[in-house]
Write a protein that holds these residues in place. Structure first.
Motif, PDB file in Angstrom:
ATOM      1  N   VAL A 188       0.830  -1.207   0.000  1.00  0.00           N
ATOM      2  CA  VAL A 188       0.000   0.000   0.000  1.00  0.00           C
ATOM      3  C   VAL A 188       0.861   1.252   0.000  1.00  0.00           C
ATOM      4  O   VAL A 188       0.550   2.235  -0.687  1.00  0.00           O
ATOM      5  N   GLY A 189       1.961   1.232   0.759  1.00  0.00           N
ATOM      6  CA  GLY A 189       2.863   2.386   0.722  1.00  0.00           C
ATOM      7  C   GLY A 189       3.380   2.644  -0.675  1.00  0.00           C
ATOM      8  O   GLY A 189       3.415   3.785  -1.145  1.00  0.00           O
ATOM      9  N   ARG A 190       3.790   1.580  -1.363  1.00  0.00           N
ATOM     10  CA  ARG A 190       4.255   1.717  -2.743  1.00  0.00           C
ATOM     11  C   ARG A 190       3.144   2.198  -3.660  1.00  0.00           C
ATOM     12  O   ARG A 190       3.345   3.094  -4.498  1.00  0.00           O
ATOM     13  N   ALA A 191       1.936   1.635  -3.483  1.00  0.00           N
ATOM     14  CA  ALA A 191       0.809   1.987  -4.352  1.00  0.00           C
ATOM     15  C   ALA A 191       0.410   3.453  -4.202  1.00  0.00           C
ATOM     16  O   ALA A 191       0.174   4.156  -5.200  1.00  0.00           O
ATOM     17  N   ILE A 192       0.319   3.919  -2.956  1.00  0.00           N
ATOM     18  CA  ILE A 192      -0.066   5.321  -2.741  1.00  0.00           C
ATOM     19  C   ILE A 192       1.004   6.261  -3.280  1.00  0.00           C
ATOM     20  O   ILE A 192       0.699   7.316  -3.864  1.00  0.00           O
ATOM     21  N   SER A 193       2.277   5.902  -3.141  1.00  0.00           N
ATOM     22  CA  SER A 193       3.337   6.759  -3.689  1.00  0.00           C
ATOM     23  C   SER A 193       3.209   6.848  -5.209  1.00  0.00           C
ATOM     24  O   SER A 193       3.434   7.912  -5.789  1.00  0.00           O
TER      25      SER A 193
END
Length: 390
Positions: free
Chosen positions: A352-357
Motif C-alpha cells: 500500500v505504501g508503494r501503491a499510494i506513492s
C-alpha cells in the motif's frame, strides 16, 4: 510551515507511505507525517497479532501480501539506515485454516484461486492433519489449508519503527502532535490545523489515520464507512510442547499461534456483538466463554493452560466489505485514502505504501493495479467481498 504532502497517521501504513514517497520522489519533495502518539504504543500497529498470509480469495489481496513477503525477506536491503541488519523477528511459520464439512467447498474454491496466483499452499484431509500435527484433535474436521511458505508473523512495532527511521533518513518530517481539523477551499483541502504548529499547508493530504479515519474524513465533509472496532489478544502458556505449530484458524474463527515459549489467541465477535469502540479495556470473560473451550477442543493439551497477559487493540473496520479503501476521493481529489484495512494493515503496508506513492507521484498504479479498492465503491456500494473459510 508548508509541505508538498502531509500524511495523517504515523502507524505502519503512514510510515510506509512516507518511506516510498521519499524513496521514489525527487529529493526536494517535502513530506510530513502527523502522529500524536510519539510512543506508537496505542495505535493499531503495535497492538496487532503481526500476521501475514497469502490465503485470500481476492487476487489483489494475494498479490499485496506476496509483495509484503518479498519485502520482509529483504528488509535490510530496503530499510537499513546504517548498513546494519534490520530485524523484525519475521517467522515464516505458516497459516493453517481448518474447515468443517460445510466450509470445504469454500476451502477448495479459494485454493483454486490461490494456486492460480502461485500461492505455495497445500490442501490437507483429516489424515494429513493428524500426521502433520499429532497434538491436534481432527475428529470434527473435514480438511485444512496450509501455507507452505511466505506466511507467518513478525514484530509489528519493529516494522513500524524501521519504516519511520528510514523515511526520516530519506527526508521525511515526523510531527509529534495532534491533528485537529482540515481547511478547505471549495472541494480542495488546503491546510491542516495541528495542536502545536497551528495551520500547516500542503498540496496533497493522505488519510492514514487507522481507526480514526472516519473522523479525519469528516473534516473534509466526507463520509467514510470505517469504524473503530475492538479486538482482544490473549497470551497464555502451556506445559506440554506443541511442535511445529503454524498460526492455526479454527472453523469457529478462534486463532492461535506460538509466541516464543507461549501462545497468543483471539477471535472476532459476531457482527451483532461488535460495536464501535475506542477504549482499551480487556474482557477476560470473553476468553473464558468463547476462546478457551475452542482451544481445549482443538488441542487437548490446551485444557491446562495459564493466562499470562492480554491486551486490546482496534481494527479500522470497513463496514462495506472489510477491504482497504485506496486512492483519492472522486471529488476532493487532493485527499487520498489508505483506510479500512479491517485487521490487514500490517501485512498490506508495504504494497500500500508503494501503491499510494505511485498514485501521488505518477497519477496511476505502475506495479500492482489496485483500482478495485477505489473510493468510488464506498459511494456505489459495490463491495469487494473476501470469501473466508470461517
Amino acid at each position: 510551515m508548508t509541505f508538498d504532502i502531509i500524511i495523517i497517521g504515523g502507524g505502519v501504513v503512514g510510515a510506509s507511505i512516507a518511506y516510498f514517497l521519499t524513496k521514489n520522489a525527487a529529493s526536494d519533495l517535502k513530506v510530513a507525517v502527523v502522529e500524536k502518539d510519539s510512543s506508537y504504543q496505542y495505535g493499531s500497529t503495535a497492538r496487532s497479532a503481526g500476521g501475514i498470509r497469502h490465503q485470500f480469495s481476492t487476487p489483489e489481496n494475494i498479490r499485496i501480501s506476496q509483495f509484503g513477503t518479498e519485502f520482509l525477506r529483504n528488509i535490510t536491503e530496503h530499510l537499513s539506515t546504517d548498513g546494519t541488519k534490520v530485524d523484525v523477528s519475521y517467522n515464516e511459520g505458516g497459516y493453517l485454516f481448518l474447515a468443517s464439512n460445510q466450509n470445504i467447498p469454500i476451502l477448495y474454491n479459494n485454493n483454486t484461486i490461490q494456486r492460480r496466483e502461485n500461492v505455495d499452499v497445500a490442501l490437507m484431509d483429516p489424515d494429513d492433519l493428524s500426521r502433520a500435527f499429532p497434538w491436534m484433535n481432527v475428529g470434527d474436521l473435514a480438511g485444512g489449508s496450509l501455507g507452505l511458505s511466505g506466511e507467518g508473523w513478525l514484530d509489528a512495532y519493529g516494522l513500524n519503527q524501521a519504516f519511520r527511521k528510514k523515511a526520516i533518513q530519506q527526508g521525511a518530517t515526523f510531527l509529534k502532535e495532534e491533528a485537529l481539523s482540515l481547511e478547505m477551499d471549495g472541494i480542495k483541502v488546503t491546510a491542516i490545523n495541528l495542536s502545536e504548529s497551528g495551520t500547516v499547508k500542503a498540496g496533497t493530504f493522505i488519510n492514514a489515520a487507522g481507526a480514526r479515519a472516519d473522523e479525519v474524513a469528516k473534516w473534509a465533509g466526507i463520509d467514510l464507512d470505517v469504524r473503530s472496532r475492538k479486538r482482544y489478544v490473549y497470551s497464555f502458556s502451556c506445559r506440554t510442547e506443541i511442535p511445529d505449530c503454524p498460526l492455526t484458524v479454527d472453523p469457529s474463527g478462534v486463532y492461535f499461534r506460538p509466541e516464543g515459549h507461549q501462545f497468543i489467541s483471539g477471535c472476532s465477535p459476531e457482527a451483532d456483538n461488535d460495536p464501535d469502540c475506542t477504549d482499551f479495556e480487556v474482557d477476560y470473560g470473553w476468553f473464558e466463554e468463547h476462546i478457551w473451550p475452542v482451544l481445549a477442543n482443538r488441542v487437548p493439551a490446551f485444557e491446562a493452560i495459564k493466562m499470562e497477559n492480554a491486551w486490546a487493540g482496534h481494527y479500522a473496520y470497513n463496514l462495506l466489505d472489510q477491504n482497504v479503501v485506496l486512492g483519492p476521493h472522486p471529488e476532493v481529489t487532493n485527499f487520498v485514502f489508505a483506510n479500512g484495512f479491517s485487521g490487514h494493515g500490517l501485512q498490506q503496508a508495504p504494497a500500500v505504501g508503494r501503491a499510494i506513492s505511485e498514485l501521488v507521484l505518477d497519477g496511476k498504479y505502475s506495479t500492482l493495479d489496485l483500482n478495485v479498492f477505489n473510493f468510488e465503491r464506498m459511494l456505489t456500494g459495490k463491495a469487494v467481498k473476501e470469501i473466508n473459510v470461517v
